[in-house]
Design an enzyme around this catalytic site. Structure first.
Site, PDB file in Angstrom:
ATOM      1  N   TYR A 154       0.795  -1.235   0.000  1.00  0.00           N
ATOM      2  CA  TYR A 154       0.000   0.000   0.000  1.00  0.00           C
ATOM      3  C   TYR A 154       0.828   1.286   0.000  1.00  0.00           C
ATOM      4  O   TYR A 154       0.278   2.379  -0.006  1.00  0.00           O
ATOM      5  CB  TYR A 154      -0.980  -0.023   1.177  1.00  0.00           C
ATOM      6  CG  TYR A 154      -1.966  -1.174   1.067  1.00  0.00           C
ATOM      7  CD1 TYR A 154      -2.901  -1.198   0.037  1.00  0.00           C
ATOM      8  CD2 TYR A 154      -1.930  -2.252   1.946  1.00  0.00           C
ATOM      9  CE1 TYR A 154      -3.788  -2.254  -0.095  1.00  0.00           C
ATOM     10  CE2 TYR A 154      -2.818  -3.317   1.828  1.00  0.00           C
ATOM     11  CZ  TYR A 154      -3.745  -3.310   0.800  1.00  0.00           C
ATOM     12  OH  TYR A 154      -4.625  -4.353   0.661  1.00  0.00           O
TER      13      TYR A 154
ATOM     14  N   HIS B  74      -6.488   1.224  -7.497  1.00  0.00           N
ATOM     15  CA  HIS B  74      -6.054   0.334  -6.418  1.00  0.00           C
ATOM     16  C   HIS B  74      -4.569   0.550  -6.203  1.00  0.00           C
ATOM     17  O   HIS B  74      -3.789   0.517  -7.168  1.00  0.00           O
ATOM     18  CB  HIS B  74      -6.333  -1.134  -6.758  1.00  0.00           C
ATOM     19  CG  HIS B  74      -7.793  -1.409  -6.862  1.00  0.00           C
ATOM     20  ND1 HIS B  74      -8.593  -1.532  -5.748  1.00  0.00           N
ATOM     21  CD2 HIS B  74      -8.604  -1.511  -7.939  1.00  0.00           C
ATOM     22  CE1 HIS B  74      -9.839  -1.710  -6.139  1.00  0.00           C
ATOM     23  NE2 HIS B  74      -9.882  -1.701  -7.468  1.00  0.00           N
TER      24      HIS B  74
HETATM   25  C1  DQA Z   1      -7.198  -2.020  -2.362  1.00  0.00           C
HETATM   26  C2  DQA Z   1      -7.195  -3.502  -2.705  1.00  0.00           C
HETATM   27  C3  DQA Z   1      -8.311  -4.236  -2.012  1.00  0.00           C
HETATM   28  O1  DQA Z   1      -8.272  -5.623  -2.340  1.00  0.00           O
HETATM   29  C4  DQA Z   1      -8.164  -4.095  -0.510  1.00  0.00           C
HETATM   30  O2  DQA Z   1      -9.236  -4.740   0.134  1.00  0.00           O
HETATM   31  C5  DQA Z   1      -7.992  -2.702  -0.064  1.00  0.00           C
HETATM   32  C6  DQA Z   1      -7.202  -1.778  -0.868  1.00  0.00           C
HETATM   33  C7  DQA Z   1      -5.972  -1.299  -2.951  1.00  0.00           C
HETATM   34  O3  DQA Z   1      -5.990  -0.080  -2.968  1.00  0.00           O
HETATM   35  O4  DQA Z   1      -4.988  -1.958  -3.323  1.00  0.00           O
HETATM   36  O5  DQA Z   1      -8.435  -2.324   1.021  1.00  0.00           O
HETATM   37  O6  DQA Z   1      -8.355  -1.428  -2.939  1.00  0.00           O
END
Ligand code: DQA
Length: 143
Positions: free
Chosen positions: A22, A99
């Site tokens: 992230y 994402h």
């Molecule tokens: C997300 C990916 C999703 O699978 C996950 O549940 C998240 C963040 C991303 O930004 O990579 O909370 O959306």
């Protein structure tokens, strides 16, 4: 141009989540960058985050009459919320799904997003810079 950035469930704690996935920024730091990028690109942004699905949907409805473009990262709702999908489908303006992590190379259940065929574009696995790319796509598309 006015752009709303909607972050969903657990995005408020991205600073505590795996930095390898992230990016390690706190949400406030990410939002600061988004506001800076927006001012460089000459657009107005409004950033919002919620852990409540109905609230995200209310904010989609609020944005119908305000936004010229939408950036949305619904977090885990991306994988199963038909309610979020139905709200996103109603936008008449371009919507970019973002994402931070590369969901296409993670667990099987994360590879599919219920939004994928109702959004204009997707930016996946580019970390925080993915939001910049999404802003650029919307601004370019509006020229
Ligand atoms: C997300 C990916 C999703 O699978 C996950 O549940 C998240 C963040 C991303 O930004 O990579 O909370 O959306």
């Amino acid at each position: 141009m006015r752009i709303v950035v909607l972050n969903g469930v657990n995005l408020d704690v991205i600073g505590r989540r795996d930095p390898g996935l992230y990016g390690g920024l706190a949400l406030s730091e990410l939002e600061t960058r988004i506001y800076e990028w927006a001012s460089e690109l000459g657009c107005t942004v409004r950033c919002r985050q919620t852990n409540h699905e109905g609230e995200l949907i209310d904010w989609c409805h609020d944005a119908f009459d305000w936004a010229d473009g939408v950036i949305i990262n619904p977090g885990a709702w991306s994988h199963y919320s038909y309610a979020v999908r139905d709200a996103v489908e109603l936008f008449a303006v371009p919507v970019v799904e973002v994402h931070l992590s590369n969901i296409l190379e993670r667990e099987e259940w994360r590879r599919f997003s219920v939004l994928e065929d109702v959004v204009t574009a997707r930016v996946i696995g580019k970390g925080p810079d993915g939001y910049r790319e999404a802003l650029e796509l919307l601004v370019k598309g509006n020229e």
